[in-house]
Design an enzyme around this catalytic site. Structure first.
Site, PDB file in Angstrom:
ATOM      1  CE  LYS A 182      -3.995  -1.812   2.799  1.00 25.98           C
ATOM      2  NZ  LYS A 182      -4.963  -1.810   1.703  1.00 25.98           N
ATOM      3  NE  ARG A 236     -10.762  -9.995  -2.276  1.00 24.13           N
ATOM      4  CZ  ARG A 236     -11.279  -8.909  -2.990  1.00 24.13           C
ATOM      5  NH1 ARG A 236     -11.479  -9.116  -4.327  1.00 24.13           N
ATOM      6  NH2 ARG A 236     -11.182  -7.751  -2.622  1.00 24.13           N
TER       7      ARG A 236
HETATM    8  N1  BES Z   1      -8.238  -3.703   4.457  1.00 26.96           N
HETATM    9  C1  BES Z   1      -8.470  -3.367   3.053  1.00 26.96           C
HETATM   10  C2  BES Z   1      -9.728  -2.770   2.711  1.00 26.96           C
HETATM   11  C3  BES Z   1      -9.661  -1.030   3.306  1.00 26.96           C
HETATM   12  C4  BES Z   1      -9.040  -0.227   2.652  1.00 26.96           C
HETATM   13  C5  BES Z   1     -10.442  -0.892   4.321  1.00 26.96           C
HETATM   14  C6  BES Z   1      -9.085   1.067   2.909  1.00 26.96           C
HETATM   15  C7  BES Z   1     -10.704   0.594   4.832  1.00 26.96           C
HETATM   16  C8  BES Z   1      -9.906   1.485   3.851  1.00 26.96           C
HETATM   17  C9  BES Z   1      -8.438  -4.621   2.242  1.00 26.96           C
HETATM   18  O1  BES Z   1      -7.409  -5.732   2.616  1.00 26.96           O
HETATM   19  C10 BES Z   1      -7.747  -4.037   0.901  1.00 26.96           C
HETATM   20  O2  BES Z   1      -6.719  -3.579   0.830  1.00 26.96           O
HETATM   21  N2  BES Z   1      -8.493  -4.174  -0.185  1.00 26.96           N
HETATM   22  C11 BES Z   1      -8.244  -3.791  -1.392  1.00 26.96           C
HETATM   23  C12 BES Z   1      -8.823  -4.728  -2.536  1.00 26.96           C
HETATM   24  C13 BES Z   1      -8.309  -4.761  -3.906  1.00 26.96           C
HETATM   25  C14 BES Z   1      -6.662  -5.067  -3.849  1.00 26.96           C
HETATM   26  C15 BES Z   1      -8.752  -5.399  -4.778  1.00 26.96           C
HETATM   27  C16 BES Z   1      -8.691  -2.272  -1.835  1.00 26.96           C
HETATM   28  O3  BES Z   1      -9.897  -2.132  -1.322  1.00 26.96           O
HETATM   29  O4  BES Z   1      -8.202  -1.441  -2.212  1.00 26.96           O
HETATM   30 MN    MN Z   2      -5.487  -5.306   1.860  1.00 28.29          MN
END
Ligand code: BES
Ligand code: MN
Ligand code: ZN
Length: 498
Positions: A267, A341
């Protein structure tokens, strides 16, 4: 927070021995006509002179009012007296009651039409305003309010609602506390230990599986996420056995990523600290169990928490790696940041052994859900109309709302892979829905719903902190289910998928 329910008439409330008295006053209400107790007299005067405007959030603060035991009296308007208005009125009032010497607070709900429905919003707002996180900041000033006397016209008539409300408030506090703790103070091991300690204290059963057991079971997707971290994974199983032995349980599954760096698909740095909240689903399961055991609800509930970190490392899972889930289905890990997931799918398959009457997973799953619904409503995903309706109703009743999202089969199209039974991502469009479609592939044998709490589990900005959502929704749902009894007809799957 210590709440006490007390039968007090409006006229008697001036004699309550508290440091501050908060009286919730609906609009167009000015006390009983001929009553000559101090509160009624005061209400008539302020109304006559227009000193207490109408409208939720309007208030009048009085110091050492004549005839009152309390040194401070706060009259707070609550519109028509709806639960949402009561919550707003109390929240506003609490902002005015920050005196350090204020230990004992009286909240008078006697003027409201629906006292029973006002208990939870009033108590939740008091608790919310007085929660202070001190675990890693001991210098933070602890809340001064210790005891809250809730004054109602007839305590016995609303006792059950009061017990539910104080259990819900307690559950929210447990969830907030664990979600707020930074990742180095809430590792998977610490989370599992917290679950064990809570189980011991509250009197439910708790089982913790480690890496060896998880490997033996064949949870290849969960293992893949955990393999990049120095912190060992934990799989927590909670049992609330309030029903008969043979009663099918409701299963709650909480995403327990104690920190989400994104893994190799790392990230960006901005706001990455907030990924300590990525175990908000797990925290809500802990909070719900804390509340459940206080209420001794007569039904069986199982809590499942897959807990691990998502880290980049020499051993971490790589984009393109294919893993075999507990269900036997293979998954191409196209993006290591779609890790929630991966840990949930194995927990969902594990739940099949309990033959649940319903299974609900709770997860801070997608940024896309934040874009879709913001911080107001959690995302609700289910192919089962009855379960979706029950959860939506529970959320509305508990002021912890959610919103049903579509589940058309076409949304699963993008999950196809040339190298495995499915990929773990499907592009940017409708990201919260495609995540739900991924999870659905592991729930064919169960009545399932998924709550995406990415937008609702915590607040960012200057008031950064966990909210404790969706504990109120979950507890409301469980209470309704137990009231309907385990003999309620089993749910039929809706014929047409939405
Ligand atoms: N924990 C995150 C989701 C999230 C992101 C919650 C920002 C709250 C604020 C999750 O694990 C994630 O990183 N999801 C990705 C999925 C994508 C790679 C398909 C996302 O939402 O960017
Ligand atoms: Mn994630
Ligand atoms: Zn995550």
């Amino acid at each position: 927070m210590n709440f006490e329910l007390k039968t007090v008439s409006l006229a008697q409330s001036s004699r309550l021995a508290v440091d501050a008295l908060l009286v919730i006053v609906p609009d167009a209400w000015a006390g009983e006509k001929s009553a000559d107790d101090p509160l009624s007299l005061l209400l008539r005067q302020v109304t006559e002179h227009g000193d207490l405007e109408e409208g939720t959030g309007k208030y009048l603060m009085c110091y050492r009012p004549v005839g009152f035991k309390a040194a401070r009296l706060l009259l707070a308007r609550a519109g028509k007296g709806s639960p949402a208005e009561v919550r707003k009125a109390v929240t506003t009032a609490m902002g005015q009651l920050r005196q350090p010497g204020l230990r004992k607070l009286g909240v008078v709900l006697c003027a409201l039409d629906d006292v029973a429905a006002s208990l939870f919003p009033a108590m939740a707002a008091v608790a919310d305003a007085s929660y202070v996180y001190t675990t890693t900041k001991p210098s933070a000033k602890a809340a001064s309010v210790r005891e809250v006397m809730v004054a109602v016209p007839a305590a016995d008539a609303v006792r059950a609602r009061f017990e539910h409300a104080s259990a819900a408030v307690h559950g929210v506090e447990v969830a907030r506390e664990w979600a707020n703790r930074p990742a180095n103070h809430a590792t998977p091991t610490m989370l599992a230990d917290a679950a064990k300690a809570l189980a011991r204290k509250a009197g439910f059963h708790c089982q913790v599986l480690g890496e060896k057991e998880v490997e033996k079971l064949g949870m290849g997707a969960f293992l893949a996420v955990a393999q990049g971290s120095a912190q060992p994974l934990k799989f927590v199983v909670l049992h609330h056995q309030g029903g008969r032995k043979a009663d099918a349980p409701i299963v709650l599954v909480g995403k327990g990523i104690t920190f989400d760096t994104g893994g190799i698909s790392i990230k960006p740095a901005a706001e990455m600290d907030e990924m300590k909240f990525d175990m908000g689903g797990a925290a809500s399961v802990l909070g719900t169990f804390a509340a459940l055991s206080r209420l001794k609800l007569p039904l069986n509930v199982i809590g499942l928490i897959p807990a691990c970190e998502n880290m980049p490392d020499g051993r971490a899972v790589k984009p393109g790696d294919v893993v075999t889930s507990l269900s036997g289905q293979t998954i191409e890990v196209l993006n290591t940041d779609a890790e929630g997931r991966l840990i949930l799918c194995d927990a969902l398959t594990y739940a099949e052994r309990f033959k649940p009457r319903a299974i609900i997973d709770i997860a801070t799953l997608t940024g896309a859900c934040v874009i879709a619904l913001g911080a107001v409503r959690s995302g609700l995903f289910s192919s089962d109309d009855a379960l979706a309706a029950a959860l939506q109703e529970a959320g509305d009743a508990a002021l912890d709302p959610c919103w049903r999202m579509p589940m058309d089969e076409e949304y699963a199209e993008g999950l196809k892979s040339n190298f495995a039974d499915m990929g773990n991502v499907a592009g940017r469009a409708a990201g919260s829905v495609t995540a739900a479609k991924f999870l659905e592939k592991f729930t064919a044998k169960m009545t399932w719903a998924h709550l995406d709490i990415a937008g609702t589990a915590w607040r960012g900005g200057t008031n950064k902190g966990a909210t404790g959502r969706p504990v109120p929704l979950l507890l409301q749902y469980l209470a309704t289910q137990s009231a309907q009894g385990a003999d309620a007809p089993a749910r039929k799957k809706s014929p047409g998928r939405r």
